[in-house]
Design a protein around this motif. Structure first.
Motif, short mmCIF file in Angstrom:
data_model
loop_
_atom_site.label_atom_id
_atom_site.label_comp_id
_atom_site.label_asym_id
_atom_site.label_seq_id
_atom_site.Cartn_x
_atom_site.Cartn_y
_atom_site.Cartn_z
N LEU A 118 54.32 6.39 -84.17
CA LEU A 118 53.29 5.90 -83.26
C LEU A 118 52.33 7.04 -82.90
O LEU A 118 51.10 6.87 -82.89
N ASP A 119 52.88 8.21 -82.66
CA ASP A 119 52.06 9.40 -82.39
C ASP A 119 51.06 9.66 -83.50
O ASP A 119 49.87 9.86 -83.25
N ARG A 120 51.55 9.67 -84.74
CA ARG A 120 50.67 10.00 -85.87
C ARG A 120 49.63 8.91 -86.11
O ARG A 120 48.49 9.19 -86.45
N LEU A 121 50.04 7.66 -85.91
CA LEU A 121 49.08 6.56 -86.06
C LEU A 121 47.96 6.70 -85.03
O LEU A 121 46.77 6.54 -85.36
N LEU A 122 48.33 6.98 -83.80
CA LEU A 122 47.32 7.10 -82.74
C LEU A 122 46.40 8.28 -83.01
O LEU A 122 45.17 8.18 -82.87
N ALA A 132 43.39 2.52 -88.34
CA ALA A 132 44.43 2.89 -89.30
C ALA A 132 45.63 1.96 -89.19
O ALA A 132 45.79 1.25 -88.19
N ILE A 133 46.45 2.01 -90.22
CA ILE A 133 47.71 1.24 -90.20
C ILE A 133 48.85 2.15 -90.65
O ILE A 133 48.65 3.06 -91.45
N LEU A 134 50.05 1.88 -90.17
CA LEU A 134 51.23 2.52 -90.75
C LEU A 134 51.54 1.80 -92.06
O LEU A 134 51.40 0.57 -92.15
N ALA A 135 51.94 2.55 -93.05
CA ALA A 135 52.23 1.97 -94.36
C ALA A 135 53.21 2.86 -95.09
O ALA A 135 53.38 4.03 -94.74
N ALA A 136 53.87 2.30 -96.10
CA ALA A 136 54.83 3.07 -96.89
C ALA A 136 54.54 2.85 -98.37
O ALA A 136 54.25 1.72 -98.78
N ARG A 162 52.93 -0.56 -98.93
CA ARG A 162 53.35 -1.72 -98.14
C ARG A 162 52.77 -1.55 -96.73
O ARG A 162 52.96 -0.51 -96.11
N ALA A 163 52.08 -2.58 -96.28
CA ALA A 163 51.48 -2.52 -94.94
C ALA A 163 52.55 -2.78 -93.89
O ALA A 163 53.30 -3.76 -93.98
N LEU A 164 52.64 -1.88 -92.91
CA LEU A 164 53.58 -2.04 -91.80
C LEU A 164 52.74 -2.29 -90.54
O LEU A 164 51.52 -2.38 -90.59
N GLY A 207 54.20 5.96 -92.86
CA GLY A 207 55.21 5.79 -91.83
C GLY A 207 56.60 5.75 -92.43
O GLY A 207 56.78 5.73 -93.65
N ARG A 208 57.57 5.73 -91.56
CA ARG A 208 58.97 5.72 -92.00
C ARG A 208 59.34 4.39 -92.66
O ARG A 208 58.90 3.33 -92.24
#
Ligand code: CTP
Ligand code: MG
Length: 230
Positions: A118-122, A132-136, A162-164, A207-208
């Motif tokens: 969440l920190d890195r996304l923000l 931005a979105i978290l993704a793997a 993959r979109a998270l 993201g993880r």
């Protein structure tokens, strides 16, 4: 000090792939509804000011929270698609959230969100003009199936992600993009897709892998395992 940010959580799904009588977001996990774990992951972050939860029409399981982790919880009635539920929640945000403020959107069914993600996304998302979105990255080899179930070929997985969630966008820009998609009869399966349709290019933030969505009972067992390990 980061400016505070609101989150919206679509929680109006029925969990048909999970099965059973009660929607998956309300299943008991370690003595609390699954949704409590999701809200805690979001609201325990210092930058998150409050949350709007979209619940299903006639939802009899909603615990009635108006506050969680000391922060305000607002609710609204969701729609018959995830995008419609997100749109309803965006419209319920307090007026203090301005048109160009960033808002987080996070699935109720994704309880295993790490604070560091969440920190890195923000941090990355707020530095991007769009968000931005978290993704793997996709790790498995991808096969294209023929009508008979045989393999027609192997698809390159380079550059596939993959979109998270969470996904981070500006309140008005996201609202408009979801409205345009809805008016065109296009079912967008995440927020980024609505913005992409307008020619915008949100940022991918890695993201993880364990920020998984609970879709089936096997996913729930995995989350129970992760919780016990914490
Ligand atoms: N969601 C929602 N409103 C809908 C459909 C989905 O708010 N009309 C929410 C779900 O509650 C979930 C998230 O969107 O938190 C992701 O959706 P999904 O995992 O597909 O959940 P369900 O739609 O409930 O499950 P299924 O597709 O198996 O029925
Ligand atoms: Mg669904």
């Amino acid at each position: 000090m980061m400016a505070s940010i609101w989150a919206v959580v679509p929680a109006a799904g029925r969990g048909t792939r999970f099965g059973g009588g009660i929607p998956k977001q309300y299943l008991d996990v370690a003595g609390r509804p699954l949704l409590a774990h999701t809200l805690e992951a979001l609201l325990s972050h210092a930058a998150v000011a409050g949350v709007v939860v979209a619940v299903g029409e006639g939802d009899e399981w909603w615990p009635g929270w108006s506050e969680f982790a000391g922060k305000p919880v607002l609710t609204c009635t969701g729609g018959d698609s995830r995008a419609a539920s997100v749109l309803a929640a965006l419209e319920t945000l307090p007026e203090s959230v301005r048109a160009d403020d960033f808002v987080l959107v996070h699935d109720a069914a994704r309880p295993n969100l790490a604070q560091a993600d969440l920190d890195r996304l923000l941090e990355s998302g707020r530095a991007d003009p769009v968000g931005a979105i978290l993704a793997a990255p996709v790790r498995d080899t991808l096969k294209r199936a023929g009508d008979d179930g045989g393999i027609d070929g192997t698809e390159p997985r380079e550059r596939l992600w993959r979109a998270l969630t969470p996904q981070l966008f500006r309140r008005l820009q996201l609202t408009r993009a979801l409205q345009v998609a809805a008016a065109a009869g296009i079912e967008v399966t995440d927020e980024a897709m609505a913005l992409e349709r307008q020619g915008l290019r949100p940022l991918l933030v890695e993201g993880r892998e364990d920020n998984f969505k609970i879709t089936t009972p096997a996913d729930l067992a995995r989350f129970e395992f992760e919780l016990a390990r914490r």
